[in-house]
Design a protein around this motif. Sequence first.
Motif, PDB file in Angstrom:
ATOM      1  N   THR A 108       4.727 -28.830  17.869  1.00 38.12           N
ATOM      2  CA  THR A 108       4.821 -27.381  18.014  1.00 38.12           C
ATOM      3  C   THR A 108       5.565 -26.745  16.853  1.00 38.12           C
ATOM      4  O   THR A 108       6.623 -27.220  16.442  1.00 38.12           O
ATOM      5  CB  THR A 108       5.543 -27.024  19.326  1.00 38.12           C
ATOM      6  OG1 THR A 108       4.929 -27.726  20.413  1.00 38.12           O
ATOM      7  CG2 THR A 108       5.475 -25.535  19.596  1.00 38.12           C
ATOM      8  N   ASN A 114       4.783 -20.319  21.271  1.00 42.40           N
ATOM      9  CA  ASN A 114       4.089 -21.547  20.913  1.00 42.40           C
ATOM     10  C   ASN A 114       4.507 -22.701  21.821  1.00 42.40           C
ATOM     11  O   ASN A 114       3.686 -23.523  22.214  1.00 42.40           O
ATOM     12  CB  ASN A 114       4.371 -21.912  19.455  1.00 42.40           C
ATOM     13  CG  ASN A 114       3.968 -20.821  18.504  1.00 42.40           C
ATOM     14  OD1 ASN A 114       4.747 -19.905  18.248  1.00 42.40           O
ATOM     15  ND2 ASN A 114       2.775 -20.885  17.985  1.00 42.40           N
ATOM     16  N   VAL A 115       5.793 -22.751  22.140  1.00 41.05           N
ATOM     17  CA  VAL A 115       6.287 -23.790  23.054  1.00 41.05           C
ATOM     18  C   VAL A 115       5.622 -23.639  24.413  1.00 41.05           C
ATOM     19  O   VAL A 115       5.194 -24.623  25.031  1.00 41.05           O
ATOM     20  CB  VAL A 115       7.821 -23.692  23.192  1.00 41.05           C
ATOM     21  CG1 VAL A 115       8.330 -24.702  24.221  1.00 41.05           C
ATOM     22  CG2 VAL A 115       8.495 -23.926  21.842  1.00 41.05           C
ATOM     23  N   ASP A 117       2.709 -22.302  25.019  1.00 37.13           N
ATOM     24  CA  ASP A 117       1.303 -22.683  24.895  1.00 37.13           C
ATOM     25  C   ASP A 117       1.143 -24.204  24.882  1.00 37.13           C
ATOM     26  O   ASP A 117       0.161 -24.741  25.396  1.00 37.13           O
ATOM     27  CB  ASP A 117       0.725 -22.088  23.615  1.00 37.13           C
ATOM     28  CG  ASP A 117      -0.741 -21.748  23.769  1.00 37.13           C
ATOM     29  OD1 ASP A 117      -1.124 -21.237  24.834  1.00 37.13           O
ATOM     30  OD2 ASP A 117      -1.509 -22.010  22.833  1.00 37.13           O
ATOM     31  N   THR A 118       2.123 -24.892  24.296  1.00 37.02           N
ATOM     32  CA  THR A 118       2.094 -26.354  24.283  1.00 37.02           C
ATOM     33  C   THR A 118       2.127 -26.910  25.698  1.00 37.02           C
ATOM     34  O   THR A 118       1.368 -27.840  26.038  1.00 37.02           O
ATOM     35  CB  THR A 118       3.293 -26.900  23.485  1.00 37.02           C
ATOM     36  OG1 THR A 118       3.225 -26.422  22.140  1.00 37.02           O
ATOM     37  CG2 THR A 118       3.295 -28.420  23.475  1.00 37.02           C
ATOM     38  N   VAL A 145       0.335 -27.049  17.570  1.00 33.72           N
ATOM     39  CA  VAL A 145       0.386 -25.726  18.200  1.00 33.72           C
ATOM     40  C   VAL A 145       1.163 -24.805  17.279  1.00 33.72           C
ATOM     41  O   VAL A 145       2.349 -25.005  17.042  1.00 33.72           O
ATOM     42  CB  VAL A 145       1.059 -25.795  19.582  1.00 33.72           C
ATOM     43  CG1 VAL A 145       0.983 -24.438  20.282  1.00 33.72           C
ATOM     44  CG2 VAL A 145       0.390 -26.867  20.440  1.00 33.72           C
ATOM     45  N   THR A 146       0.501 -23.781  16.765  1.00 31.78           N
ATOM     46  CA  THR A 146       1.128 -22.909  15.778  1.00 31.78           C
ATOM     47  C   THR A 146       0.496 -21.540  15.839  1.00 31.78           C
ATOM     48  O   THR A 146      -0.243 -21.210  16.767  1.00 31.78           O
ATOM     49  CB  THR A 146       0.984 -23.505  14.366  1.00 31.78           C
ATOM     50  OG1 THR A 146       1.696 -22.677  13.438  1.00 31.78           O
ATOM     51  CG2 THR A 146      -0.481 -23.586  13.958  1.00 31.78           C
ATOM     52  N   ILE A 185      -1.371 -19.219  20.093  1.00 38.01           N
ATOM     53  CA  ILE A 185      -0.346 -18.820  21.059  1.00 38.01           C
ATOM     54  C   ILE A 185      -0.862 -17.719  21.964  1.00 38.01           C
ATOM     55  O   ILE A 185      -1.698 -16.915  21.589  1.00 38.01           O
ATOM     56  CB  ILE A 185       0.931 -18.304  20.349  1.00 38.01           C
ATOM     57  CG1 ILE A 185       0.600 -17.129  19.409  1.00 38.01           C
ATOM     58  CG2 ILE A 185       1.596 -19.399  19.569  1.00 38.01           C
ATOM     59  CD1 ILE A 185       1.800 -16.465  18.808  1.00 38.01           C
TER      60      ILE A 185
END
Length: 521
Positions: A108, A114-115, A117-118, A145-146, A185
């Motif tokens: 991530t 983003n976290v 979404d991970t 994931v970015t 995201i």
Amino acid sequence: MRPLQCVLRAQRCLRRGPLASVSWLLLRTCRAHSSVPSSACPRPERQQEDGVWKDFSSRLASGPTFQDFLRSASVPPEKPSSPEVEDPPPYLTVDELSGRQRKVYLETYGCQMNVNDTEIAWSILQKSGYLRTNNLQEADVILLVTCSIREKAEQTVWNRLHQLKSLKSKRLRSRVPLRIGILGIWSIMRGCDNMCSYCIVPFTRGRERSRPIASILEEVRKLSEQGLKEVTLLGQNVNSFRDNSEVQFNNAVSTNLSRGFSTNYKAKQGGLRFAHLLDQVSRIDPEMRIRFTSPHPKDFPDEVLQLIHERDNICKQIHLPAQSGSSRVLEAMRRGYSREAYVELIQHIRESIPGVSLSSDFIAGFCGETEEDHLQTVSLLREVQYNIGFLFAYSMRQKTRAYHRLKDDIPEEVKLRRLEELITVFREEATKANKSFVGCTQLVLVEGPSKRSAADLCGRNDGNLKVIFPDVEMEDVTDSGLRVRAQPGDYVLVKITSASSQTLKGHVLRKTTLKDSTAHC
């Protein structure tokens, strides 16, 4: 008569296929009213036999009029009698979606969005039979994931992809082929309508769309049932949340903006606003902390500030992105406020929420920024004394308003020098602000072991500052006489003994609850 003849020809087409005939009808009737020569709409050839022509004329007179076709044009056509065409096969088959115990490595980059979404991606993969691994070498699937909001983050991912490509080429043929993917995201709302001149979000994430409040409350309840102690409401412009899914609220009066702030879009009416969401979420579990990010300063009406002040489980920490301390630069950024309006809002927030912790975003070296503009940003950092800061050098992104209308005229070395100066000043002032906690008792939500010492634990206080304290036995006020060691998810009281620009340190007093805590300063 000529337009009617064109419609008649369309009527004959109706018998050959309704879908084709509707489009043909619209095309032909439009041409009939244009200035196209009459030859473009030829009349039917006259029949040789008079009887045939008379029969045609009578049928024409009793047939449908032009208005009949206009009315029927909006009616969905009946399904054709031909067999229905089946949908194409899915892009991935059920078998291909199955994890079959394959291992996935998740990496991530970026912010909390983003976290989040991970974790969403992992929950989907886990249900499909994947296993998660922290060992890159044993992974069968790698997901990065970015986002592309900032150029640096995007470039970091491209560099990482080159490294992973080398890893993929070295994978033994006897093993499962390595698959690499990239995710973006999203959370309680998506997109943004503000159209700040430097920002690519409206072009990559689209216009603002908010989730129905009912779905958010259901998700928070489930998290509470699982024992989670902190929830963050996420969105690119989270406090402009507006749920229009419930019709009875669509005529509600719009909430006022913060004083001295404006928008780049028309005022929006109706819907359930962020204050309502925050109120409902905070009622679900009094032992669950509620945070939200990232807000826009314009969307802090008094009802939101009052709610934060009143509810013990809504954290007294507000992220208030400034971006610049210069009114001239703020205008070029299309932020919708001046330095003076921003400072007035800061004062109002501190009066409304005593002891509030403030964080902010700043951009160094925006288009046309002079040395005087830069010094005004420096002075804002000193004046406000933020507890937490996120500072970046400006990088122009394609599709933004700045890309089309402004010039990225600040040399890179000047941007970096200004950024370093901002970081230095921020750290100096944050250290001063955080030292005010020394001698205070802070309620800390334990996260786990400290990264720097196995003998210490780490958690965060209400203001989202990291707090480090020794991992020792303590009194448990929830079970009189019992001595325990803190576990992740526990609330503990810590007396602060030292502070830096980013971290507080202290010694633990006892385990407690959010409701019964007596944190003070």
